[in-house]
Design a protein around this motif. Structure first.
Motif, mmCIF file in Angstrom:
data_model
loop_
_atom_site.group_PDB
_atom_site.id
_atom_site.type_symbol
_atom_site.label_atom_id
_atom_site.label_comp_id
_atom_site.label_asym_id
_atom_site.label_seq_id
_atom_site.Cartn_x
_atom_site.Cartn_y
_atom_site.Cartn_z
ATOM 1 N N LEU A 57 0.846 -1.194 0.000
ATOM 2 C CA LEU A 57 0.000 0.000 0.000
ATOM 3 C C LEU A 57 0.878 1.240 0.000
ATOM 4 C CD1 LEU A 57 -2.662 -1.189 2.613
ATOM 5 C CD2 LEU A 57 -2.667 -1.470 0.137
ATOM 6 N N PRO A 58 0.414 2.363 -0.564
ATOM 7 C CA PRO A 58 -0.900 2.583 -1.196
ATOM 8 C C PRO A 58 -1.030 1.807 -2.506
ATOM 9 C CG PRO A 58 0.523 4.469 -1.526
ATOM 10 C CD PRO A 58 1.252 3.568 -0.579
ATOM 11 N N LEU A 59 -2.283 1.520 -2.862
ATOM 12 C CA LEU A 59 -2.573 0.656 -3.998
ATOM 13 C C LEU A 59 -3.759 1.187 -4.781
ATOM 14 C CD1 LEU A 59 -2.218 -2.183 -5.435
ATOM 15 C CD2 LEU A 59 -3.930 -3.012 -3.803
ATOM 16 N N ILE A 60 -3.637 1.203 -6.112
ATOM 17 C CA ILE A 60 -4.780 1.505 -6.969
ATOM 18 C C ILE A 60 -5.553 0.206 -7.171
ATOM 19 C CG2 ILE A 60 -5.551 2.407 -9.191
ATOM 20 C CD1 ILE A 60 -2.835 3.803 -9.436
ATOM 21 N N LEU A 61 -6.832 0.199 -6.846
ATOM 22 C CA LEU A 61 -7.661 -0.979 -7.029
ATOM 23 C C LEU A 61 -8.191 -1.040 -8.464
ATOM 24 C CD1 LEU A 61 -9.718 -1.123 -3.709
ATOM 25 C CD2 LEU A 61 -7.722 -2.477 -4.345
ATOM 26 N N GLY A 62 -8.908 -2.104 -8.768
ATOM 27 C CA GLY A 62 -9.525 -2.284 -10.075
ATOM 28 C C GLY A 62 -8.928 -3.458 -10.815
ATOM 29 N N ASN A 63 -9.788 -4.421 -11.223
ATOM 30 C CA ASN A 63 -9.320 -5.685 -11.775
ATOM 31 C C ASN A 63 -9.771 -5.979 -13.197
ATOM 32 O OD1 ASN A 63 -7.879 -7.656 -9.653
ATOM 33 N ND2 ASN A 63 -9.248 -6.280 -8.552
ATOM 34 N N ASP A 64 -10.566 -5.113 -13.817
ATOM 35 C CA ASP A 64 -10.804 -5.286 -15.253
ATOM 36 C C ASP A 64 -11.170 -3.962 -15.904
ATOM 37 O OD1 ASP A 64 -13.840 -7.358 -14.909
ATOM 38 O OD2 ASP A 64 -13.350 -5.416 -14.060
#
Length: 344
Positions: A57-64
């Motif tokens: 972290l920090p992390l940008i989320l989102g998987n598609d």
């Protein structure tokens, strides 16, 4: 570049300015037009998977995502600027809740030509999950019987269509309100999970795709015929998964213990259990795109949120009740869908 970032586990998703993506020699830089919202994003945010997916972290989320190519690395051969694409980035390179993302060429495919950007963004993770469960793991054949739980959900709504395309007889669990909807997707038998016990109705199935886990998974084993296979996407993880992602020996031992009870029960019944954590694959997405353009699969777009409402969208998703998939859109002209009715 604007993106939505989580800075600590269980912390809020916050809009932030982040550095531009670095484009490697085999990477494709994509302008994100739309991105799917998935339960996986919420599980990562809350730290539920931090032992299995130790993100920094920090992390940008989102998987598609679905979007437009704006730059390619010097060794990229299959894509060029202006191409419309969709993808599920590799688990180590997620971050589609952003204006741009660099994706490995191997994880990317051209977007189906017959659907919109928001519809395309709804498909990669759930369609790959369905493909890897039914084609890669179960090798579903014409005439087999397949039970798909939560048929009105993101994975279930695609899995029903794919199983039917493969020639299977399909049963699913859904609310009475969604019965006609899942039948229209191809379900032959619909079990109202509020008022019926699927274990008392179904028997001698070849494959079960279970997205619920727990007692539902245990009961699913009992509707399989000898030699049948249950594939779980909510857990518990099994030793094969622990080896696949390279966990250390201590964590592998812990994972073995978590799934020992369900694997032991499966052996007693003469069936098998496998845990599936889907993986990125541009090749499989190309197969899926062909099925979409041929009319064998259609996206199920439940709700679209503007980019700036990404945190609200994720909270709405975590409460349940969205039919099909929820998506965020980076475009002002938000597309709508006829499948906007929700589960009860």
């Amino acid at each position: 570049m604007k993106a939505f970032v989580v800075t600590k586990y269980k912390g809020p998703l916050q809009e932030s300015d982040v550095p531009e993506p670095v484009v490697g020699e085999r990477d494709v830089l994509v302008r994100v037009e739309a991105a799917g919202l998935n339960q996986l994003d919420e599980k990562i945010r809350t730290g539920e998977f931090k032992q299995l997916l130790p993100y920094r972290l920090p992390l940008i989320l989102g998987n598609d995502l679905a979007g437009v190519v704006i730059e390619v690395g010097p060794k990229v051969q299959s894509f060029k600027p202006g191409d419309e694409v969709f993808a599920r980035p590799d688990k180590d390179r997620i971050g589609t809740f952003a204006e741009r993302i660099a994706v490995t060429e191997a994880d990317l495919a051209l977007k189906p030509a017959t659907i919109s950007m928001t519809e395309a963004a709804s498909m990669p993770l759930v369609a790959l999950t369905a493909w890897q469960a039914l084609v890669e793991r179960a090798n579903v054949q014409p005439g087999q019987r397949v039970l798909i739980h939560a048929g009105a959900g993101g994975v279930g709504s695609i899995a029903i269509q794919l199983a039917k395309h493969l020639g299977a007889t399909v049963a699913t669990t859904a609310s009475a309100r969604n019965a006609d909807f899942v039948r229209a997707l191809g379900a032959d038998t619909v079990i109202d999970y509020h008022n019926e016990d699927f274990e008392q109705v179904l028997h001698s199935y070849d494959v079960v795709l279970d997205s619920l886990g727990g007692e539902n998974l245990k009961k699913s084993l009992r509707v399989l015929k000898p030699g049948g296979k249950a594939i779980g996407i909510s857990g518990p993880p099994d030793p094969a998964f622990a080896r696949e992602i390279g966990l250390n020996p201590l964590l592998r031992l812990a994972i073995t213990g978590l799934s020992s009870s369900i694997r032991r029960q499966a052996r007693k019944l003469g069936v098998s259990y496998e845990f599936l954590f889907m993986h990125a694959s541009g090749d499989q997405l190309r197969n899926i795109a062909e099925l979409v353009d041929d009319g064998a699969l259609r996206p199920v777009l439940g709700q679209v949120f503007p980019f700036e409402e990404t945190p609200q969208g994720l909270r709405t998703l975590s409460k349940g009740g969205i039919r099909g998939k929820a998506v965020i859109s980076n475009t002002r002209n938000l597309e709508t869908s006829t499948d906007t009715r929700t589960n009860p």
